[in-house]
Design a protein around this motif. Structure first.
Motif, mmCIF file in Angstrom:
data_model
loop_
_atom_site.group_PDB
_atom_site.id
_atom_site.type_symbol
_atom_site.label_atom_id
_atom_site.label_comp_id
_atom_site.label_asym_id
_atom_site.label_seq_id
_atom_site.Cartn_x
_atom_site.Cartn_y
_atom_site.Cartn_z
ATOM 1 N N GLU A 97 -63.808 25.528 16.248
ATOM 2 C CA GLU A 97 -63.327 24.146 16.205
ATOM 3 C C GLU A 97 -62.760 23.734 17.559
ATOM 4 O O GLU A 97 -62.931 22.581 17.993
ATOM 5 N N ARG A 98 -62.123 24.685 18.235
ATOM 6 C CA ARG A 98 -61.568 24.386 19.553
ATOM 7 C C ARG A 98 -62.682 24.103 20.551
ATOM 8 O O ARG A 98 -62.591 23.167 21.364
ATOM 9 N N HIS B 113 -65.736 23.015 19.855
ATOM 10 C CA HIS B 113 -66.363 21.743 19.496
ATOM 11 C C HIS B 113 -65.529 20.570 19.984
ATOM 12 O O HIS B 113 -66.058 19.603 20.553
ATOM 13 N N HIS B 114 -64.221 20.652 19.789
ATOM 14 C CA HIS B 114 -63.327 19.563 20.218
ATOM 15 C C HIS B 114 -63.393 19.371 21.738
ATOM 16 O O HIS B 114 -63.486 18.231 22.234
ATOM 17 N N LYS B 115 -63.365 20.482 22.490
ATOM 18 C CA LYS B 115 -63.403 20.387 23.955
ATOM 19 C C LYS B 115 -64.709 19.779 24.446
ATOM 20 O O LYS B 115 -64.718 18.946 25.363
ATOM 21 N N VAL C 94 -66.782 17.770 22.778
ATOM 22 C CA VAL C 94 -66.823 16.344 22.415
ATOM 23 C C VAL C 94 -65.978 15.527 23.394
ATOM 24 O O VAL C 94 -66.399 14.441 23.840
ATOM 25 N N MET C 95 -64.821 16.037 23.764
ATOM 26 C CA MET C 95 -63.965 15.335 24.723
ATOM 27 C C MET C 95 -64.633 15.239 26.093
ATOM 28 O O MET C 95 -64.547 14.208 26.773
ATOM 29 N N TRP D 59 -75.134 22.833 17.356
ATOM 30 C CA TRP D 59 -73.857 23.177 16.754
ATOM 31 C C TRP D 59 -73.984 23.712 15.326
ATOM 32 O O TRP D 59 -73.308 24.670 14.937
#
Length: 388
Positions: free
Chosen positions: A263-264, A266-268, A270-271, A295
């Motif tokens: 999840e970390r 994926h978040h990075k 996307v940002m 993904w």
């Protein structure tokens, strides 16, 4: 005797002597006779008729191993055989070798292939090879594809040459009745297993993903954030391996430890994709797009504890193929490419199971030569027990 710590102070001298191998040629005189019914026959059949050549099971196994295990091209084998008193042309040697492989395919290929297809987990990869094909203008060499289906848990690898095609139909046909998990790289063909209702669980390769971020690192240090997080995934896997956990326990641990890391990541990513300045870097953009597009398959590692997070083990199975091609340059025909694929399947599977490929092939040839009625499944490298 001199003593050391209460024991005789002795040691060993060693030297190794080479006893050169020799070959024995057997010659039988055969006559043609006419029978009472008017038909003709020979006084005896060729003693190696079932092998399609003049080489004994042991010598044929040795020649196959020299080429497909030790990557020795046939022109070098010709020189080696000449020094041992066997004078034979390249064409004749090639014919006997492929006759032998054809007998092995008739004897074992169906059993081998079906057993691999019944595995619950496969690692899949593909590579290119230069193969001679017939064209209206004559023979031409084309870049063709060879597939590898590696059943890791039974230590069998099946190399599949389907007219050298890279099309999705090759994987789809081979995996037609397969119901399990597959690990692959990011080749688009495997995306057909990402849809809802697929009976195959497609698991992406985090090593391929990491390579793209490493490629981007020299041009943008922000890639290091993703590389470090991917490193956490592999450290978790090392921990699970050290603890010798079962697949069910690994699945539990992945949900607990690996899930938050995913999840970390994926978040990075996307940002990053929302930052126009970062995405102006072509290599970063390529890595980010790959990660997001893959993904679903990359995250599927949480669903199967028996699966690997990297497809490297299957990629390594391609090294012997590439090494032989480096020495031989090409494969002469598509029939030869099919034969090469199967003999690689046998030899590489033997090596995975710590079996001497030459002894194994000799045993198979003896079964073929003498027409033994044997359990072919028991002859698979993962079940084979040496008679020595």
């Amino acid at each position: 005797l001199m003593n050391r710590n209460g024991m005789a102070d002795v040691w060993e001298y060693r030297f190794i002597e080479h006893v050169r191998a020799h070959n024995v040629e057997h010659v039988y005189k055969v006559a043609r006779v006419k029978l009472a019914d008017g038909t003709f026959t020979n006084t005896m059949e060729h003693p190696l008729k079932n092998l399609g050549g003049i080489f004994s099971p042991e010598l044929l196994a040795r020649l196959l191993c020299l080429k497909y295990d030790f990557s020795m091209p046939e022109n070098r084998q010709i020189r080696l055989l000449a020094r041992e008193g066997i004078h034979i042309s390249n064409t004749t040697l090639n014919s006997y070798i492929h006759n032998g492989i054809s007998r092995l395919r008739e004897f074992m290929e169906d059993v081998f292939k079906k057993f691999v297809q019944q595995a619950k987990y496969l690692m899949v990869d593909e590579t290119t090879e230069l193969v001679g094909v017939e064209t209206p203008e004559g023979k031409a060499y084309r870049r063709k594809y060879l597939w590898a289906f590696f059943a890791k848990h039974v230590k069998l690898v099946y190399y599949h040459y389907n007219n050298g095609s890279i099309a999705s139909d090759v994987a789809k046909t081979f995996l037609d009745h397969f119901m399990g998990s597959i690990s692959t790289d990011g080749y688009t063909v495997y995306r057909m297993y990402d849809g809802e209702g697929s009976k195959v669980l497609h698991i992406g390769c985090w090593t391929h993903c990491r390579r793209l971020w490493v490629d981007a690192l020299p041009s943008d240090r922000t890639a290091m954030d993703i590389i470090d997080s991917i490193g956490d995934l592999f450290r978790n896997e090392d921990l699970f391996r050290t603890m010798k956990l079962s697949s069910e326990k690994i699945k539990e641990k992945r949900l607990k430890l690996t899930g938050p890391v995913l999840e970390r990541i994926h978040h990075k990513v996307v940002m990053m994709m929302q930052d126009a300045k970062i995405m102006a870097n072509e290599l970063i953009r390529k890595a980010a797009n790959y990660t997001i597009n893959q993904w679903k398959s990359l995250r599927n590692i949480l669903k199967d504890g028996s699966a690997e997070i990297s497809n490297n083990l299957c990629e390594q199975r391609m090294k012997p193929v590439k090494l032989l091609l480096k020495n031989c340059m090409n494969i002469g025909s598509e029939a030869a490419a099919e034969n090469s694929a199967f003999i690689f399947s046998l030899i590489e599977s033997c090596k995975l199971n710590d079996i001497d490929p030459q002894d194994y092939l000799k045993h198979l040839f003896e079964c073929i030569l003498h027409g033994k009625d044997c359990d072919k499944k028991a002859l698979l490298p993962c079940f084979y027990k040496s008679e020595c």
